[in-house]
Design a protein around this motif. Structure first.
Motif, PDB file in Angstrom:
ATOM      1  N   ALA A  34       8.136 -69.759  20.573  1.00  0.00           N
ATOM      2  CA  ALA A  34       8.153 -70.362  19.238  1.00  0.00           C
ATOM      3  C   ALA A  34       7.096 -71.459  19.149  1.00  0.00           C
ATOM      4  CB  ALA A  34       9.539 -70.937  18.950  1.00  0.00           C
ATOM      5  N   LEU A  35       6.958 -72.220  20.228  1.00  0.00           N
ATOM      6  CA  LEU A  35       5.965 -73.311  20.214  1.00  0.00           C
ATOM      7  C   LEU A  35       4.553 -72.771  20.066  1.00  0.00           C
ATOM      8  CD1 LEU A  35       7.268 -75.717  23.000  1.00  0.00           C
ATOM      9  CD2 LEU A  35       6.908 -76.279  20.591  1.00  0.00           C
ATOM     10  N   VAL A  36       4.243 -71.727  20.828  1.00  0.00           N
ATOM     11  CA  VAL A  36       2.888 -71.156  20.739  1.00  0.00           C
ATOM     12  C   VAL A  36       2.672 -70.603  19.331  1.00  0.00           C
ATOM     13  CG1 VAL A  36       1.326 -69.369  21.613  1.00  0.00           C
ATOM     14  CG2 VAL A  36       2.720 -70.696  23.217  1.00  0.00           C
ATOM     15  N   ASP A  37       3.677 -69.921  18.794  1.00  0.00           N
ATOM     16  CA  ASP A  37       3.537 -69.373  17.435  1.00  0.00           C
ATOM     17  C   ASP A  37       3.334 -70.487  16.412  1.00  0.00           C
ATOM     18  OD1 ASP A  37       3.552 -66.716  17.994  1.00  0.00           O
ATOM     19  OD2 ASP A  37       5.535 -66.278  17.160  1.00  0.00           O
ATOM     20  N   PHE A  38       4.061 -71.574  16.548  1.00  0.00           N
ATOM     21  CA  PHE A  38       3.927 -72.672  15.576  1.00  0.00           C
ATOM     22  C   PHE A  38       2.502 -73.255  15.622  1.00  0.00           C
ATOM     23  CE2 PHE A  38       4.640 -77.350  14.645  1.00  0.00           C
ATOM     24  CZ  PHE A  38       4.549 -77.178  13.275  1.00  0.00           C
ATOM     25  N   ARG A  39       1.957 -73.354  16.813  1.00  0.00           N
ATOM     26  CA  ARG A  39       0.600 -73.914  16.930  1.00  0.00           C
ATOM     27  C   ARG A  39      -0.436 -72.937  16.376  1.00  0.00           C
ATOM     28  NH1 ARG A  39       1.719 -77.388  22.481  1.00  0.00           N
ATOM     29  NH2 ARG A  39       3.469 -78.420  21.499  1.00  0.00           N
ATOM     30  N   ARG A  40      -0.232 -71.655  16.631  1.00  0.00           N
ATOM     31  CA  ARG A  40      -1.150 -70.655  16.037  1.00  0.00           C
ATOM     32  C   ARG A  40      -1.045 -70.700  14.520  1.00  0.00           C
ATOM     33  NH1 ARG A  40      -5.382 -69.797  18.171  1.00  0.00           N
ATOM     34  NH2 ARG A  40      -5.802 -68.066  16.804  1.00  0.00           N
ATOM     35  N   PHE A  41       0.168 -70.771  14.037  1.00  0.00           N
ATOM     36  CA  PHE A  41       0.399 -70.852  12.593  1.00  0.00           C
ATOM     37  C   PHE A  41      -0.353 -72.054  12.018  1.00  0.00           C
ATOM     38  CE2 PHE A  41       3.024 -73.571   9.805  1.00  0.00           C
ATOM     39  CZ  PHE A  41       2.924 -72.860   8.607  1.00  0.00           C
ATOM     40  N   SER A  42      -0.219 -73.212  12.659  1.00  0.00           N
ATOM     41  CA  SER A  42      -0.861 -74.424  12.139  1.00  0.00           C
ATOM     42  C   SER A  42      -2.373 -74.245  12.087  1.00  0.00           C
ATOM     43  CB  SER A  42      -0.525 -75.626  13.022  1.00  0.00           C
ATOM     44  OG  SER A  42       0.853 -75.853  12.981  1.00  0.00           O
ATOM     45  N   ALA A  43      -2.940 -73.706  13.157  1.00  0.00           N
ATOM     46  CA  ALA A  43      -4.393 -73.501  13.179  1.00  0.00           C
ATOM     47  C   ALA A  43      -4.799 -72.538  12.061  1.00  0.00           C
ATOM     48  CB  ALA A  43      -4.823 -72.964  14.541  1.00  0.00           C
ATOM     49  N   GLU A  44      -3.994 -71.510  11.840  1.00  0.00           N
ATOM     50  CA  GLU A  44      -4.326 -70.542  10.784  1.00  0.00           C
ATOM     51  C   GLU A  44      -4.228 -71.176   9.408  1.00  0.00           C
ATOM     52  OE1 GLU A  44      -2.421 -66.708  11.133  1.00  0.00           O
ATOM     53  OE2 GLU A  44      -2.919 -66.589  13.263  1.00  0.00           O
ATOM     54  N   GLU A  45      -3.268 -72.090   9.239  1.00  0.00           N
ATOM     55  CA  GLU A  45      -3.137 -72.745   7.925  1.00  0.00           C
ATOM     56  C   GLU A  45      -4.316 -73.669   7.653  1.00  0.00           C
ATOM     57  OE1 GLU A  45      -0.650 -71.965   5.597  1.00  0.00           O
ATOM     58  OE2 GLU A  45      -0.454 -70.391   7.093  1.00  0.00           O
ATOM     59  N   VAL A  46      -4.787 -74.375   8.682  1.00  0.00           N
ATOM     60  CA  VAL A  46      -5.980 -75.222   8.490  1.00  0.00           C
ATOM     61  C   VAL A  46      -7.161 -74.332   8.106  1.00  0.00           C
ATOM     62  CG1 VAL A  46      -7.637 -76.754   9.629  1.00  0.00           C
ATOM     63  CG2 VAL A  46      -5.192 -77.042  10.064  1.00  0.00           C
ATOM     64  N   ALA A  47      -7.309 -73.232   8.828  1.00  0.00           N
ATOM     65  CA  ALA A  47      -8.429 -72.314   8.538  1.00  0.00           C
ATOM     66  C   ALA A  47      -8.302 -71.745   7.127  1.00  0.00           C
ATOM     67  CB  ALA A  47      -8.463 -71.189   9.574  1.00  0.00           C
ATOM     68  N   ALA A  48      -7.059 -71.454   6.703  1.00  0.00           N
ATOM     69  CA  ALA A  48      -6.871 -70.905   5.355  1.00  0.00           C
ATOM     70  C   ALA A  48      -7.247 -71.947   4.305  1.00  0.00           C
ATOM     71  CB  ALA A  48      -5.429 -70.451   5.168  1.00  0.00           C
ATOM     72  N   GLY A  49      -6.959 -73.218   4.592  1.00  0.00           N
ATOM     73  CA  GLY A  49      -7.335 -74.296   3.673  1.00  0.00           C
ATOM     74  C   GLY A  49      -8.852 -74.380   3.535  1.00  0.00           C
ATOM     75  N   LEU A  50      -9.563 -74.208   4.639  1.00  0.00           N
ATOM     76  CA  LEU A  50     -11.028 -74.230   4.587  1.00  0.00           C
ATOM     77  C   LEU A  50     -11.546 -73.009   3.827  1.00  0.00           C
ATOM     78  CD1 LEU A  50     -11.757 -75.332   8.272  1.00  0.00           C
ATOM     79  CD2 LEU A  50     -11.940 -76.744   6.212  1.00  0.00           C
TER      80      LEU A  50
END
Ligand code: GAL
Length: 697
Positions: A235-251
């Motif tokens: 779950a921790l790894v998924d949450f961190r991947r999710f966060s990185a993807e959300e930052v990228a989606a914002g860009l």
């Protein structure tokens, strides 16, 4: 004769490797140098003077508007571009190009007052408030609504304006607290998991929820995992991947808004600070959205890896500047350094004065690494706000150039004075050691969650290999899964601790070696599948066939009782990681355990495969010298020429020029050939020294 000497002699006689073509927006030669300016910090009466002064000092571009949202839209829907228009005009009149920045990191007070739900929440549950920056959720529709409006206004105004060189999105993208633990993000995370796993049972399997009775009945039972409370590692790894993807989606969102309006002569980038915010941000996720990724670096912050000698605090971390450049450049093929300190900073552990010459050296280093531009952070030292003691090019009076500023001027003149050498091509010996370095952020995240030895640090493992490659003189490009692996471009591929692998990656590595590449895998590679589960097989069994050895088990030791690994006549201490290998027929042993109950067993092996080779280095040594020697041996065995530089002395080749820089307290005697034509500096490279030469005789 030293090997370094040899390759200098051979340049021009053996043919050449042709580098990839540059981005059309960036200059082919030289390295234009610019400087940040915040007109909103200074009286209007001083703008003209300051901008004129930038041009007189030799800067060729400036950078506006990064945090200026409250001055561009002081009240919702009321815009004021008059001040920015005047500054753009003044810049153009002074002959400066402008990098325009979207002000998204600093939403105005009226916005967060109206929509407090966009605020990022730290791990302790406390919400960020107005008065900082990067405190809004990149993916929140209310925030995006206002970002879209301000970015559209800016793009409509400046998107067809030839005075604007290009655009920077946001600033060092990340969440102010690295991860956002807000209720909004929890909802988004559940949505992301639904997309990824479809059915709750698939998630239960992927997260191994049978363990500790963690099974979920439905997605709405899932909360953001808290690393301090023994959360499920998957779950921790998924949450961190999710966060990185959300930052990228914002860009990506901002890039789309801009592209609706801007000319195709203007580029879009953002400035990644890999060393501060990874792994919460993944620059490679923005590959398609940016024209290129740029990078930032504050070398004396004392948080970074450096030579650790008497001058390191003043010279800073050349290794991390180098890595930052290689990482950013590898995203889209080119990069520039968007922020580089001109002197003391204000936020390090402590903030020493750079050694005289260091600022100039950093600029030359950036040039040698291939930065297409460099930008000083910042023109004037601020008189108020959170960065009061951060040096600018000018002192606090606004008119006196400080020492680092004069070094910028010197570098501008020197680098600008290099005659273009359009016919120059990368010397064959240099191309012959060009290395692809495997970059797998999910593996890094996995090992962050599962270090498995208190001393394990994935960054220092990565840097051990990166630093060794730099000592060999190798140009390095980062590659990610799915990138083309071509042994003709990269004769070597180094894979540091890619703990997660899948069948596609294994097949790509095999094909690379069979086609003539020299593949070097290191400890922990291939331990887990793509979900982060151990294989239902023996340790790392899926790579046994590739490496030509079985991995029986690994060992850990306490630092005070290190083991020894023998390579040739020498022994090297280790305690963090030691694999015990059993080579198959035809596999050569490179290094063996000298002690412990498995004395005599292999710790590193190599085998031929097709036209290439595969080596496995099953160890993490104390200090990394063993890894350096093993890599060096692989390079020499493959016929590559190596430089054998001391750590933290760097030599790069760019567009026909060799550039050597020294981040150590010791002078270094460069083994130049007699044919070398020195343009700057000397054969003896002092601390903070720069030597530039050509060698085509
Ligand atoms: C950077 C940041 C800049 C400025 C700078 C000061 O990390 O992007 O906006 O704060 O630090 O050193």
């Amino acid at each position: 004769m030293r090997l370094f000497h040899l390759f200098v002699l051979f340049w021009g006689t053996l043919g050449a490797y042709v580098p990839a073509t540059a981005q059309p927006w960036l200059p082919e030669t030289g390295m234009p140098i610019g400087v940040y300016y915040y007109p909103e910090h200074w009286p209007e009466a001083q703008w003209g003077r300051d901008i004129q002064r930038m041009a007189e000092l030799g800067f060729s571009f400036t950078h506006f508007a990064e945090f200026a949202w409250s001055r561009l839209e002081p009240v919702e829907g009321q815009y004021d571009f008059a001040w920015l228009d005047s500054c753009v005009t003044m810049a153009a009149e002074a002959g400066l190009k402008v990098i325009m920045c979207t002000p998204s990191p600093t939403p105005p007070a009226w916005l967060t007052e109206k929509h407090p739900e966009i605020l990022v929440v730290a791990q302790d549950g406390r919400s960020q408030q107005h008065g900082t920056r990067l405190h809004a959720a990149y993916n929140h529709p209310a925030y995006q609504h206002y970002v879209e409006k301000i970015v559209t206004r800016m793009a409509e105004r400046y998107g067809q304006d030839a005075r604007i060189w290009g655009w920077q999105l946001d600033n060092e993208p990340h969440y102010s607290s690295l991860y956002d633990y807000s209720p909004w993000q929890e909802k988004q995370f559940r949505h992301w998991l639904r997309q990824r796993y479809g059915q709750i049972d698939s998630l239960n399997r992927a997260w191994g929820t049978a363990f500790w009775s963690q099974d979920y009945n439905h997605f709405d039972q899932i909360h953001l995992p808290n690393p301090d409370r023994g959360a499920n590692p998957h779950a921790l790894v998924d949450f961190r991947r999710f966060s990185a993807e959300e930052v990228a989606a914002g860009l990506a969102f901002q890039a789309r808004v801009l592209r609706r309006h801007i000319s195709d002569q203007q580029w879009i980038t953002t400035n990644f600070a890999y060393y501060k915010f990874l792994p919460s941000v993944d620059p490679f996720l923005s590959r398609e959205d940016l024209d290129f990724a740029s990078h930032t670096m504050y070398l004396t912050s004392q948080f970074l890896d450096d030579a650790g000698d008497a001058l390191s605090h003043r010279l800073g971390s050349g290794l991390e500047l180098s890595f930052s450049q290689d990482l950013a450049r590898s995203v889209d093929g080119e990069t520039g350094i968007m922020e580089l300190q001109p002197g003391q900073i204000n936020w390090g552990r402590f903030n020493p004065q750079p050694l005289p010459g260091a600022v100039r050296m950093w600029l030359w280093h950036a040039y040698g690494l291939g930065d297409r531009f460099a930008c000083a952070y910042r023109f004037r030292q601020p008189l108020f706000g959170g960065e009061q003691t951060h040096y600018g090019i000018m002192m606090t009076d606004g008119v006196t150039v400080q020492r680092g500023g004069t070094e910028y001027m010197q570098a501008i003149e020197e680098i600008g004075g290099l005659p273009p050498r359009p016919a120059a091509q990368m010397p064959l010996a240099h191309a012959g050691r060009r290395t692809a370095l495997w970059w797998d952020q999910t593996s890094m995240l996995d090992m962050e969650v599962h270090p498995h030895h208190a001393g394990w640090n994935s960054w220092s493992v990565l840097y051990t290999y990166y630093s060794s490659l730099k000592r060999l003189g190798a140009p390095v490009d980062l590659v990610i899964a799915g990138d083309q692996l071509d042994p003709k471009v990269h004769p070597f591929l180094v894979v540091p601790a890619a703990i997660r692998v899948d069948a596609g990656t294994l097949a790509a590595w095999r094909a690379y070696a069979e086609a003539g590449g020299h593949l070097i895998l290191t400890a922990r590679t291939g331990t887990k599948d793509a979900h982060g589960h151990l294989w239902e097989a023996r340790q790392q069994e899926p790579i046994w066939d590739l490496i030509g050895a079985e991995i029986e088990y690994f060992d850990h030791l306490p630092a005070e009782h290190p083991g020894q690994i023998r390579l040739g006549e020498a022994s090297y201490p280790w305690h963090i990681w030691g694999d015990v290998l059993r080579p198959q027929a035809g596999t050569e042993v490179l290094a063996t355990h000298a002690d412990q109950f498995y004395a005599g067993a292999a710790a590193a092996t190599t085998r031929r495969l097709g036209k290439g080779s595969v080596s496995y280095l099953g160890l993490v040594s104390d200090g990394g010298e063993l890894e350096y020697q093993l890599l060096r041996g692989r390079f020499l065995a493959a016929g590559a020429e190596v430089m054998d530089l001391p750590p933290y002395v760097f030599v790069n080749w760019r567009s026909g020029y060799w550039v050597a820089v020294n981040y150590t307290a010791e002078a270094y005697d460069l083994p130049l050939s007699r044919g070398a034509n020195l343009l700057h500096g000397d054969r003896v490279l002092p601390p903070a020294g720069v030597t530039v030469w050509t060698a085509d005789r």
